[in-house]
Design a protein around this motif. Structure first.
Motif, mmCIF file in Angstrom:
data_model
loop_
_atom_site.group_PDB
_atom_site.id
_atom_site.type_symbol
_atom_site.label_atom_id
_atom_site.label_comp_id
_atom_site.label_asym_id
_atom_site.label_seq_id
_atom_site.Cartn_x
_atom_site.Cartn_y
_atom_site.Cartn_z
ATOM 1 N N GLN A 1 10.914 21.695 75.434
ATOM 2 C CA GLN A 1 11.608 22.712 75.173
ATOM 3 C C GLN A 1 10.276 23.009 73.619
ATOM 4 N N ILE A 2 9.908 21.733 72.826
ATOM 5 C CA ILE A 2 9.287 21.767 72.063
ATOM 6 C C ILE A 2 7.514 22.570 72.473
ATOM 7 N N ILE A 3 7.549 23.019 73.903
ATOM 8 C CA ILE A 3 6.668 23.712 74.629
ATOM 9 C C ILE A 3 6.850 24.881 74.589
ATOM 10 N N GLN A 4 8.247 25.287 74.574
ATOM 11 C CA GLN A 4 9.025 26.498 75.474
ATOM 12 C C GLN A 4 9.270 26.873 73.712
ATOM 13 N N GLN A 5 9.774 26.412 72.869
ATOM 14 C CA GLN A 5 9.639 26.726 71.605
ATOM 15 C C GLN A 5 8.402 26.570 70.407
ATOM 16 N N LYS A 6 6.992 26.970 71.115
ATOM 17 C CA LYS A 6 6.226 26.209 70.448
ATOM 18 C C LYS A 6 5.622 28.242 69.613
ATOM 19 N N LYS A 7 6.166 28.850 69.821
ATOM 20 C CA LYS A 7 5.420 30.232 68.757
ATOM 21 C C LYS A 7 6.530 30.090 67.507
ATOM 22 N N VAL B 1 17.978 44.943 61.519
ATOM 23 C CA VAL B 1 16.597 44.201 62.889
ATOM 24 C C VAL B 1 17.858 43.002 62.269
ATOM 25 N N ASP B 2 17.266 42.296 63.623
ATOM 26 C CA ASP B 2 18.458 40.732 64.562
ATOM 27 C C ASP B 2 17.423 39.657 63.605
ATOM 28 N N LYS B 3 18.456 38.280 63.055
ATOM 29 C CA LYS B 3 18.218 37.306 62.891
ATOM 30 C C LYS B 3 17.277 36.209 63.533
ATOM 31 N N LYS B 4 16.446 36.079 63.287
ATOM 32 C CA LYS B 4 16.303 35.450 64.152
ATOM 33 C C LYS B 4 16.621 34.043 64.410
ATOM 34 N N LYS B 5 16.817 33.316 65.384
ATOM 35 C CA LYS B 5 17.638 32.664 65.510
ATOM 36 C C LYS B 5 16.513 31.599 66.263
ATOM 37 N N TYR B 6 16.737 30.187 65.627
ATOM 38 C CA TYR B 6 15.687 28.416 65.913
ATOM 39 C C TYR B 6 16.638 28.105 67.209
ATOM 40 N N ASP B 7 16.028 28.290 68.091
ATOM 41 C CA ASP B 7 17.209 26.404 68.705
ATOM 42 C C ASP B 7 17.024 25.727 68.732
ATOM 43 N N LYS B 8 17.610 24.734 69.038
ATOM 44 C CA LYS B 8 18.250 23.006 68.308
ATOM 45 C C LYS B 8 17.102 22.017 68.359
#
Length: 551
Positions: A494-500, A393-400
């Motif tokens: 990006q705060i909105i784009q990375q909301k989830k 299962v691919d690793k969850k990657k967080y945006d900067k």
């Protein structure tokens, strides 16, 4: 006094080296004795002559650490001051207040009190700022520094001056240190009507009993038919606890491990001795890059026997076994004594510390050179690379931007603000933030500074330097400033784009405030890709059997 201290330290080194002489041949004994004589004379001369004076203890510790570091990261010397940390690693016990701590700005704050231990019983909460301990300011101290202050013998008292967010007045808390036992199995429960879950954080003393007790509690549910066993982030621990854990699910008399050592007396074969509690139940083991050593023994044996499906990401790759030898003056040394081999014959050690490149860095075995072995049912498994899961299962990657929020403690700080406004929340496994809550978090961010560097930022900075060097910066600086303003606006978007992702991290942190460690695990399980995939496999019996059959 300094002379006596010198002799004590040299004595420790001598004992450290001589403790192994019984197992060495004559040439090794001569070489060790010779070099010990040279080192003793050198150490004495440096301490006697060096112009600025020395701290004999610190100098010796530096020398020992450098010597052992040239071998591998797992061969470690523990001076008396580090014995509490060693006990914590092997037993899960230490004397202290029972709380995680973290550094925010100039002070260390309570990160998470452990349920039932002094900090929790004294009413300390996550977010509490520790100003003083026993009347002494701890401003500027690191978490490591403060941890040493807070740890101590059970029964000894300490007083802390606390600043609690939302309260104007500072207040003191006095309580006694206790023997803190961190649970290696912090949570177990039912994921569905039929599928149970056990989380294990480390292989400390008696953890196999914790697993056994958890399993029997799950079996009290009459519908319990299969199990998810979570070893993600588990760095390992005691070898015999790994063997006992395997025994819970594998039949008696099975050869599960072989350790091969330089010293023949330390070469062992391990077989299951005790009867299993259940050798038929379907199991999925979860692993990732943080699963090492004992975690890899358990998941690797299960994979080699085709006893369970392994899911997640490739494990760390530590196939080395250590032994701890006690030395004088309450010190000890942990030494790598052997490599272990799983039932298929493979050793999963990923890095060969006996081979190093020109920079002195140990070499990792490339995938192209990995040897192939087979499981009981003929499935291909690899050596020298950790445990490769049956289902990746691919690793969850967080945006900067997410990393920036975490590193600046903004998610932690917002959770503290949230608790001040909400007396209670819904159960941890059900708790979710709504859109209004998230908008409140965005507004909170607008009042607090945070930033992160992108490749565009680097390019702009390079442009500034080149423009300045070429004497044209004054002509284009307004344009550069405008680009930076637009870039900052894009970062905020990006705060909105990375909301989830951000929303989930907030939910986990807030759930921890109300329900502590169990709440953290329960809330995290509600949105976990590994768990989702494990549930699918255990619900599809034919798929589960096909994976293990190797067809």
């Amino acid at each position: 006094m300094k002379k006596n201290k010198y002799y004590i330290i040299v004595g420790i080194l001598a004992l450290f080296l001589l403790s192994f002489l019984k197992t060495e041949d004559t040439s090794d004994r001569f070489e060790i004795g010779k070099n010990l004589d040279i080192f003793t004379e050198l150490y004495k001369e440096v301490n006697r002559t060096y112009v600025d004076g020395t701290q004999p203890g610190d100098l010796m510790k530096t020398g020992i650490d450098a010597m052992l570091e040239s071998l591998d990261p797992y061969t470690v010397y523990y001076p008396e001051s580090d014995i509490e940390n060693y006990k914590l690693m092997t037993t899960g016990q230490y004397g202290g207040i029972g709380a995680r701590i973290r550094k925010i700005d100039d002070f260390v704050v309570v990160g998470e009190p452990y349920e039932g231990f002094p900090a929790h019983k004294a009413g300390l909460k996550a977010g509490d700022v520790i100003l003083k301990v026993d009347g002494n300011s701890v401003k500027g101290k690191s978490t490591s520094d403060l941890s040493k202050i807070l740890k101590g013998n059970p029964g000894t008292s300490l007083t802390m001056l606390i600043q609690r967010p939302g309260k104007e007045q500072e207040f003191e808390v006095t309580f006694k240190r206790e023997k803190v036992q961190i649970k290696s199995v912090p949570y177990h429960g039912m994921l569905t009507d039929e599928i149970g879950y056990i989380k294990m954080n480390s292989f400390t003393r008696n953890v196999s009993k914790e697993v056994k007790d958890a399993f029997f509690e799950l079996k009290e549910n009459k519908n319990f038919k299969s199990l998810v066993f979570d070893l993600r982030g588990n760095p390992g621990g005691l070898l015999h606890e790994a063997i006992k854990t395997v025994e819970l699910f594998v039949g008696r008399g099975q050869k599960i491990l072989e350790s091969r050592a330089k010293i023949s007396e330390w070469t062992d074969t391990y077989k299951t001795i005790n009867p299993p509690i259940d050798k038929e139940i379907d199991i999925v083991f979860l692993v990732d890059g943080g699963s090492a050593s004992a975690s890899e023994i358990v998941s690797g044996v299960m994979q080699d026997f085709d006893r369970a499906v392994v899911l997640g990401r490739r494990s760390y790759g530590k196939g080395l076994v250590q032994v701890t030898r006690k030395l004088k003056y309450n010190t000890s040394v942990k030494v790598t004594k052997a490599k272990y081999y799983l039932p298929s014959g493979r050793c999963i050690q990923a890095i060969d510390y006996s081979k190093r490149n020109r920079e002195g860095k140990a070499i990792k075995t490339p995938d192209s050179l990995l040897a192939k072995f087979t499981s009981k049912n003929g499935r291909e498994v690899l050596d020298a690379s950790g445990i490769t899961p049956d289902i990746i299962v691919d690793k969850k990657k967080y945006d900067k931007v997410v990393i920036a929020l975490l590193s600046n403690n903004l998610i932690f700080k917002y959770a503290t603000e949230y608790v001040l406004k909400h007396d209670t929340i819904s159960p941890a496994n059900q708790f979710k933030l709504d859109d209004a809550d998230y908008n409140d978090f965005v507004a909170y961010l607008n009042e607090n500074e945070y930033d992160f560097e992108t490749s565009t930022d680097k390019s702009i900075e390079l442009l500034r330097k080149k423009a300045k060097k070429e004497n044209v910066l004054d002509k284009i600086e307004k344009d550069i400033n405008l680009i930076e303003q637009k870039l900052m606006a894009t970062k905020k978007e990006q705060i909105i784009q990375q909301k989830k992702h951000i929303k989930k991290l907030l939910e986990i942190e807030i759930a921890t405030r109300y329900y502590l460690q169990k709440g953290k695990i329960q809330n995290n399980l509600s949105d976990d890709r590994d768990i989702e995939e494990a549930l699918k496999i255990l619900s599809e019996k034919d798929r589960y059997k096909t994976i293990l059959s190797g067809e």
